[in-house]
Design a protein around this motif. Structure first.
Motif, PDB file in Angstrom:
ATOM      1  N   UNK A 121       0.289   2.280  -2.580  1.00 26.45           N
ATOM      2  CA  UNK A 121       1.288   2.707  -1.567  1.00 26.45           C
ATOM      3  C   UNK A 121       0.756   3.430  -0.360  1.00 26.45           C
ATOM      4  N   UNK A 122       1.631   3.546   0.543  1.00 27.04           N
ATOM      5  CA  UNK A 122       1.255   3.797   1.906  1.00 27.04           C
ATOM      6  C   UNK A 122       1.266   5.648   2.083  1.00 27.04           C
ATOM      7  N   UNK A 123       2.243   6.045   1.096  1.00 24.88           N
ATOM      8  CA  UNK A 123       2.015   7.475   0.897  1.00 24.88           C
ATOM      9  C   UNK A 123       2.940   7.947  -0.343  1.00 24.88           C
TER      10      UNK A 123
ATOM     11  N   UNK B  71       4.626   0.506   1.236  1.00 22.35           N
ATOM     12  CA  UNK B  71       5.923   1.318   0.773  1.00 22.35           C
ATOM     13  C   UNK B  71       5.378   2.694   0.451  1.00 22.35           C
ATOM     14  N   UNK B  72       6.391   3.485   0.559  1.00 22.67           N
ATOM     15  CA  UNK B  72       6.193   4.929   0.245  1.00 22.67           C
ATOM     16  C   UNK B  72       6.905   5.452  -1.255  1.00 22.67           C
ATOM     17  N   UNK B  73       6.074   5.963  -1.944  1.00 25.53           N
ATOM     18  CA  UNK B  73       6.703   6.473  -3.262  1.00 25.53           C
ATOM     19  C   UNK B  73       7.293   7.913  -2.885  1.00 25.53           C
ATOM     20  N   UNK B  74       8.357   8.169  -3.313  1.00 22.44           N
ATOM     21  CA  UNK B  74       9.113   9.436  -2.904  1.00 22.44           C
ATOM     22  C   UNK B  74       9.393   9.939  -4.491  1.00 22.44           C
ATOM     23  N   UNK B  75       9.314  11.104  -4.723  1.00 18.37           N
ATOM     24  CA  UNK B  75       9.269  11.906  -5.819  1.00 18.37           C
ATOM     25  C   UNK B  75      10.441  13.054  -5.681  1.00 18.37           C
TER      26      UNK B  75
END
Ligand code: ADP
Ligand code: MG
Length: 635
Positions: A527-529, A570-574
């Protein structure tokens, strides 16, 4: 048929045989439509010849008055339809009358195959299909024991006779050289179809189905000949003299369609450029709406002479569902089809047509929302292509567009949406995906749901494209809820209060840093971030793309067609408030949590991918990590 003649024998293409099987055995009650099909073909054949004769006048010279002649013969129990149009060569007879070439027939065969695949649909009788689609030339076999086609192509010396009983094969042999130009179709009528050898009956049928035909139709009976139609091109007649049925029959003829027109637009322009247009929007989508090779759109005539049905500059592709005729008085008759593409007269007509159609759609939308919704459901996908293809008409098209939404059943206009926007809401929020129904449960929508903020659910492939180029509607920007940072803090929640982070939440956010750092490390190449989410309230995590990056669905679509080589980032959001993330965050602060957090990192990413409809990259590793986590939970 016994093979006694000197002719060649050919088998019908398998699809044709299937169509014929049904036609021959059907008890279709409106079988009189066979005559409409034959007259329609005869009229097309005359149109084609008239066009060819613009370039090669000698083709028409020997017999210049184009017409259709119908001869019922009660004694011989035959009915013959004759035209002096373009005719067919030996090879064309085989190609056109032995394979599926006709558009109506092609659709029929397609539906038939479909019905055969699906047992439940098979119940729906074949007869129904005939009514819906028509079967072109093959309809002649509904009333005939055998059909003989004699044809001489304009300019050819040789003539040919094609015969068949519609049971598997046909024969071709040479016909006498003095056969006149054009095509003659003789039907040996079935016992139960003798009515079609009665002049009065035949005349009634012709009146019903072919009154719009622009050529003289003659009936030849009892030694007398009589012209039985007006033979004025329908679009040239005054509106007041045209009945709804005549419009419908003309539509069916010109569009090769079998439904009703949803909208009929008949106009005469007398200004700088004079032309007549008779345009239709069909009720049903044609089978080839998305087929690049489709034809039969709007036909261009010049002073009643058919020029082409493939004039690209006339109707933009985002109005390709339009059918009908445009007849210009300002183009030269001998205009070549190639030159038409960049012709200024065509461009002016096109501009006026587009304006008229969009105006009419606007009126429909205002007056008859339900009817308009039906139209939108059928052709909205195509019209939306105009939003990115035609900058100039973008705003107009956005006004006409309808969308599915989280807050309403049925279709929503942007005007509806803007009218419902919350205090403090700046953007028009939208989510793109494969199916609105499943999108409704997407975690991306959690924060929006919590605040009652409406999100448009866009589930057509074309939505990925126009949403990239259209940036705003009435100064309200379009914002994809799966892209960039989403900040709803300026919008009051359902309780009327704006977000003010509670102390607990602040603490949770602050405590997240070590976990985020560890997740980034574990997922470095995937992932990008990794970051805290503002759009989740219930779920633990989700995948989003950065502002300015391509939507995930578009990435997927382009990858599937080979237009995008590399993996999009893509970005993983938590979600800091989720108990799992909270516990993990705690764990991440202590020592020796490395292995657990790493496993969880992969599981979180895989879970987010599954929500996007993707498989984990390494299903084996996923299954193992999952089982390990489950074992720990139960032990
Ligand atoms: P469609 O009219 O939709 O193309 P049909 O089954 O009615 O399908 O006809 C198949 C083809 O046979 C036509 O496209 C045309 O090329 C040819 N044809 C049929 N009737 C005639 C005719 N009277 N004169 C010349 N060609 C004809
Ligand atoms: Mg036809």
């Amino acid at each position: 048929m016994a093979d006694t003649s000197t002719g060649e024998r050919h088998e019908f293409q398998a699809e044709v045989s299937r169509v014929l099987d049904i036609v021959v055995n059907s008890l279709y009650s409106k079988r009189e439509v066979f005559l409409r099909e034959l007259i329609s073909n005869a009229s097309d054949a005359c149109d084609k010849l008239r066009y060819e004769a613009q370039i090669n006048g000698s083709l028409l010279a020997e017999d210049p008055d184009l017409k259709i002649t119908i001869t019922p013969d009660q004694k011989a129990k035959t009915l013959t339809v004759t035209d002096n149009g373009i005719g067919m060569s030996h090879d064309e007879l085989i190609e056109n009358l032995g394979t599926i070439a006709g558009s109506g027939t092609a659709r029929f065969a397609e539906q038939l195959a479909e019905a055969e695949k699906d047992k439940s649909k098979k119940e729906k009788s074949d007869v129904n299909l005939i009514g819906q689609f028509g079967v072109g030339f093959y309809a002649a076999f509904m009333v005939s024991d055998s059909v003989t086609v004699v044809s001489r192509k304009a300019g050819d010396d040789k003539a040919w006779r094609w015969t068949s009983d519609g049971r598997g094969s046909f024969e071709i042999e040479e016909a006498p050289a003095d056969t006149p130009r054009g095509t003659s179709i003789e039907m040996k009528l079935k016992k139960d179809a003798k009515e079609f050898s009665e002049p009065l009956r035949v005349q009634t049928v012709i009146k019903t189905y072919s009154d719009h035909v622009g050529l003289p139709v003659w009936i030849n009976a009892d030694g007398k000949s009589e012209q039985i139609n007006e033979a004025a091109a329908l679009w040239q007649r005054p509106k007041s003299e045209i009945s709804a049925d005549q419009y419908t029959e003309f539509y069916r003829h010109t569009a090769h369609a079998f439904d009703e027109p949803w909208l009929t637009l008949h106009n005469r322009a007398e200004g700088v450029i004079a032309y007549t247009s008779l345009l239709f929007i069909p009720e049903q989508a044609p089978f080839d709406l998305f087929d690049p090779a489709r034809r039969h759109g709007v036909k261009l005539y010049v002073r009643k002479v058919f020029i082409t049905d493939e004039c690209e500059g006339l109707v933009p592709s985002w109005l390709r569902f339009l059918k009908g005729v445009v007849d210009s008085e300002d183009l030269p008759l001998n205009v070549s089809r190639e030159v038409l593409q960049n012709n200024p007269v065509v461009a002016k007509i096109s501009k006026a047509l587009i304006k008229r159609v969009l105006n009419e759609l606007k009126k429909k939308a205002e007056k008859d929302a339900e009817g308009y919704a039906a139209f939108w459901g059928t052709f909205g996908q195509v019209l939306k292509e105009g939003i990115y293809e035609d900058q100039e008409r973008r705003d107009e098209l956005l006004k006409l567009a309808r969308f599915k939404s989280t807050e309403a059943e049925g279709w929503v206009s942007l005007e509806d949406y803007v009218g419902r926007m919350k205090d403090g809401q700046e953007s028009i929020y939208l989510l793109t995906g494969d199916k609105a129904e499943t999108m409704k449960t997407s975690p991306m929508l959690e924060a929006f749901r919590a605040k009652g903020v409406e999100v448009l659910l866009l589930d057509d492939p074309v939505d990925e494209f126009w949403t990239m180029s259209a940036d705003a509607y009435e100064e309200k920007p379009f914002t994809s809820v799966s892209r960039g940072d989403i900040d709803l803090s300026a919008i009051a929640g359902k309780d009327g209060k704006k977000d003010e982070k509670s102390e607990d939440e602040d603490q949770a956010s602050e405590g997240l840093a070590p976990l985020v750092a560890m997740l980034k490390l574990a997922l470095e190449n995937q992932v990008k971030d990794v970051r805290e989410s503002k759009r989740l309230t219930d779920s633990a995590c989700c995948l989003v793309v950065d502002e300015g990056d391509m939507n995930m669905r578009l990435q997927k679509m382009l990858k599937a067609t080979g237009q995008l080589g590399m993996e999009g980032e893509r970005i993983l959001e938590i979600n800091a408030k989720h108990p799992l993330i909270a516990s993990l965050a705690d764990k991440a602060k202590g020592d020796g949590a490395g292995k657990t957090v790493e496993d969880m990192a992969h599981l979180l990413l895989n879970q987010a991918m599954i929500l996007e409809g993707e498989l984990p990259k390494d299903p084996t590793a996923f299954a193992k990590r999952m089982s390990d986590a489950m074992s720990r939970a139960v032990s």
